[in-house]
Design a protein around this motif. Structure first.
Motif, short mmCIF file in Angstrom:
data_model
loop_
_atom_site.label_atom_id
_atom_site.label_comp_id
_atom_site.label_asym_id
_atom_site.label_seq_id
_atom_site.Cartn_x
_atom_site.Cartn_y
_atom_site.Cartn_z
N PRO A 30 43.83 35.54 58.41
CA PRO A 30 43.22 36.88 58.45
C PRO A 30 44.04 37.88 57.65
O PRO A 30 45.27 37.75 57.52
N ARG A 31 43.37 38.87 57.07
CA ARG A 31 44.05 39.92 56.33
C ARG A 31 44.56 40.97 57.32
O ARG A 31 43.80 41.50 58.12
N VAL A 32 45.86 41.26 57.26
CA VAL A 32 46.49 42.19 58.20
C VAL A 32 46.73 43.53 57.52
O VAL A 32 47.05 43.59 56.32
N LEU A 33 46.57 44.60 58.27
CA LEU A 33 46.67 45.95 57.72
C LEU A 33 48.12 46.43 57.75
O LEU A 33 48.67 46.74 58.80
N ASP A 34 48.76 46.47 56.58
CA ASP A 34 50.08 47.08 56.42
C ASP A 34 49.99 48.08 55.27
O ASP A 34 48.92 48.31 54.70
N ARG A 35 51.12 48.70 54.90
CA ARG A 35 51.06 49.73 53.86
C ARG A 35 50.59 49.15 52.53
O ARG A 35 49.80 49.77 51.81
N ALA A 36 51.05 47.96 52.18
CA ALA A 36 50.63 47.34 50.92
C ALA A 36 49.12 47.09 50.92
O ALA A 36 48.45 47.26 49.90
N THR A 37 48.60 46.69 52.07
CA THR A 37 47.16 46.44 52.17
C THR A 37 46.37 47.74 52.02
O THR A 37 45.32 47.77 51.37
N VAL A 38 46.86 48.83 52.60
CA VAL A 38 46.17 50.12 52.47
C VAL A 38 46.18 50.58 51.02
O VAL A 38 45.17 51.08 50.51
N VAL A 39 47.31 50.40 50.34
CA VAL A 39 47.39 50.77 48.91
C VAL A 39 46.39 49.94 48.11
O VAL A 39 45.66 50.47 47.26
N ALA A 40 46.36 48.64 48.37
CA ALA A 40 45.40 47.77 47.67
C ALA A 40 43.96 48.15 48.00
O ALA A 40 43.09 48.14 47.13
N ALA A 41 43.73 48.51 49.26
CA ALA A 41 42.38 48.90 49.67
C ALA A 41 41.95 50.17 48.96
O ALA A 41 40.79 50.30 48.53
N ALA A 42 42.86 51.14 48.83
CA ALA A 42 42.53 52.39 48.16
C ALA A 42 42.14 52.14 46.71
O ALA A 42 41.16 52.72 46.21
N ALA A 43 42.87 51.26 46.03
CA ALA A 43 42.54 50.94 44.63
C ALA A 43 41.21 50.21 44.55
O ALA A 43 40.36 50.52 43.69
N HIS A 44 41.00 49.24 45.43
CA HIS A 44 39.78 48.44 45.45
C HIS A 44 38.55 49.33 45.71
O HIS A 44 37.55 49.28 44.98
N LEU A 45 38.63 50.14 46.77
CA LEU A 45 37.49 50.96 47.16
C LEU A 45 37.22 52.09 46.17
O LEU A 45 36.06 52.41 45.88
N SER A 46 38.28 52.68 45.64
CA SER A 46 38.10 53.76 44.67
C SER A 46 37.44 53.27 43.39
O SER A 46 36.66 53.99 42.75
N ALA A 47 37.73 52.03 42.99
CA ALA A 47 37.15 51.47 41.77
C ALA A 47 35.67 51.14 41.94
O ALA A 47 34.92 51.12 40.96
N ARG A 48 35.24 50.90 43.19
CA ARG A 48 33.87 50.44 43.42
C ARG A 48 32.96 51.49 44.06
O ARG A 48 31.74 51.36 44.01
N ASP A 49 33.55 52.48 44.69
CA ASP A 49 32.76 53.44 45.46
C ASP A 49 33.17 54.86 45.08
O ASP A 49 34.22 55.35 45.50
N PRO A 50 32.37 55.56 44.28
CA PRO A 50 32.74 56.91 43.83
C PRO A 50 32.96 57.89 44.98
O PRO A 50 33.82 58.77 44.90
N ARG A 51 32.20 57.75 46.05
CA ARG A 51 32.36 58.69 47.17
C ARG A 51 33.68 58.46 47.89
O ARG A 51 34.36 59.43 48.26
N LEU A 52 34.04 57.21 48.10
CA LEU A 52 35.33 56.95 48.72
C LEU A 52 36.47 57.30 47.79
O LEU A 52 37.56 57.71 48.25
N ALA A 53 36.27 57.17 46.49
CA ALA A 53 37.29 57.59 45.53
C ALA A 53 37.58 59.07 45.70
O ALA A 53 38.76 59.50 45.69
#
Length: 345
Positions: free
Chosen positions: A75-98
């Motif tokens: 399972p993917r666990v939520l740590d600071r590195a995961t949040v940073v990766a999530a921000a990059a992933h979501l911002s690239a795909r979702d303009p509103r979340l960006a």
């Protein structure tokens, strides 16, 4: 006759039809149908009538139902590195979340989640999981304010009961200090709940639980004693398998399981459909409940109920904008926006 296979669909199933129309065998007049649609849009009609008047598009009926939990292992666990990766992933795909990330900031979000800079990620404990489930049970079907009040009273009852215990059965000084300093936010253990009799949980001068929730708490204590909350066993499971394990506990529904998985076990891909804050925030951001007039039954975020149709609408937005495997981060963003009263313009 009477069988479904050969029978005709009753007139009530026709667009805008009701039981009265079925009895007369007549289709409603155009003016009557218009008034019924207007009534449905103002949420004065039943869910069944609303679906007759505003059926979802065929492509929505064919949309594959998603799960609130991922079956990925490990399972993917939520740590600071995961949040940073999530921000990059979501911002690239979702303009509103960006736009939300630009306004909120990744560091502020991490702080809100409890992921402090330079601090090691603490492994969850069995007591922390138990406490998380107690908190989740407490908040079932009541307001945040009422839940917090009950937890404060529960903490007070535990401290009173502890003073009456024999010396060898009392809580440790550290546990007592935590209860006194954190109040209703302190982690509660099976030992603490078992100190209390039912009159301290339910009834006058009690913590304020319903009889049903008292039963849930008692059975949760029994499950903990039986080893069903053993962290070593649970941490290796996929989100889907873990949720199934938690859902097998009496009184634990999907929302309770999801809250514990996201907040305590730090799972990164959980969608809390049952959380009012999350639903309302998503509805505000994406106007999920304000689609074409031929489909909508909703006028505002407060009406965006947890229904199969609305879950499917949320899933459409999530699929379109590529939220997986970081749906927990989207939920945490919703919490952050509410807690900070952030207004997006």
């Amino acid at each position: 006759g009477g069988g479904r296979a050969g029978g005709k669909r009753p007139a009530a199933g026709k667009a805008g039809g009701t039981a009265a129309d079925a009895a007369t065998g007549k289709a409603p007049a155009a003016g009557v149908l218009a008034r019924r649609k207007g009534s449905a849009e103002l949420a004065r009609s039943s869910a069944a009538v609303c679906l007759w008047l505003h059926p979802p598009r065929p492509d929505r009926l064919l949309f594959k139902k998603k799960s609130a939990f991922s079956d990925t292992t490990p399972p993917r666990v939520l740590d600071r590195a995961t949040v940073v990766a999530a921000a990059a992933h979501l911002s690239a795909r979702d303009p509103r979340l960006a736009a939300v990330f630009r306004r909120v900031g990744v560091e502020a979000l991490c702080d809100g989640i409890g992921l402090r800079a330079g601090a090691d990620l603490e492994m969850p404990t069995e007591d922390a999981l138990f406490g998380s489930l107690v908190h989740a049970i407490t908040f079932i079907m009541i307001s945040v304010q009422a839940g917090r009040a009950i937890l404060r009273k529960l903490t007070a009852q535990v401290l009173i009961a502890n003073d009456r215990q024999q010396v060898g059965k009392r809580l440790t000084d550290l546990q007592v200090a935590s209860l006194r300093s954190l109040g209703g936010r302190a982690d509660l253990t099976p030992q603490m709940i078992e100190m209390l009799d039912d009159s301290q949980l339910y009834g006058p001068e009690s913590a304020g639980y319903s009889r049903q929730k008292v039963s849930f708490l008692r059975q949760l204590c029994a499950a903990a004693r039986q080893g069903k909350l053993a962290i070593a066993d649970l941490c290796s499971l996929s989100d889907a398998a873990l949720s199934a394990r938690l859902l097998s506990l009496h009184g634990i529904g999907e929302w309770c399981a999801g809250v514990a998985m996201m907040h305590t076990l730090r799972r990164a891909d959980v969608m809390l459909y049952g959380d009012l804050t999350v639903r309302n925030c998503l509805n505000d951001l994406y106007e999920i409940g304000s689609v074409a007039a031929s489909e909508t039954r909703l006028l505002g975020a407060a009406d965006f109920a947890d229904t199969p149709l609305n879950r499917r609408l949320i899933d459409e937005v999530a699929e379109k904008n590529g939220w997986a495997p970081y749906r927990s981060v989207v939920c945490y963003l919703a919490y952050h926006l509410q807690e900070t009263d952030t207004v997006l313009v």
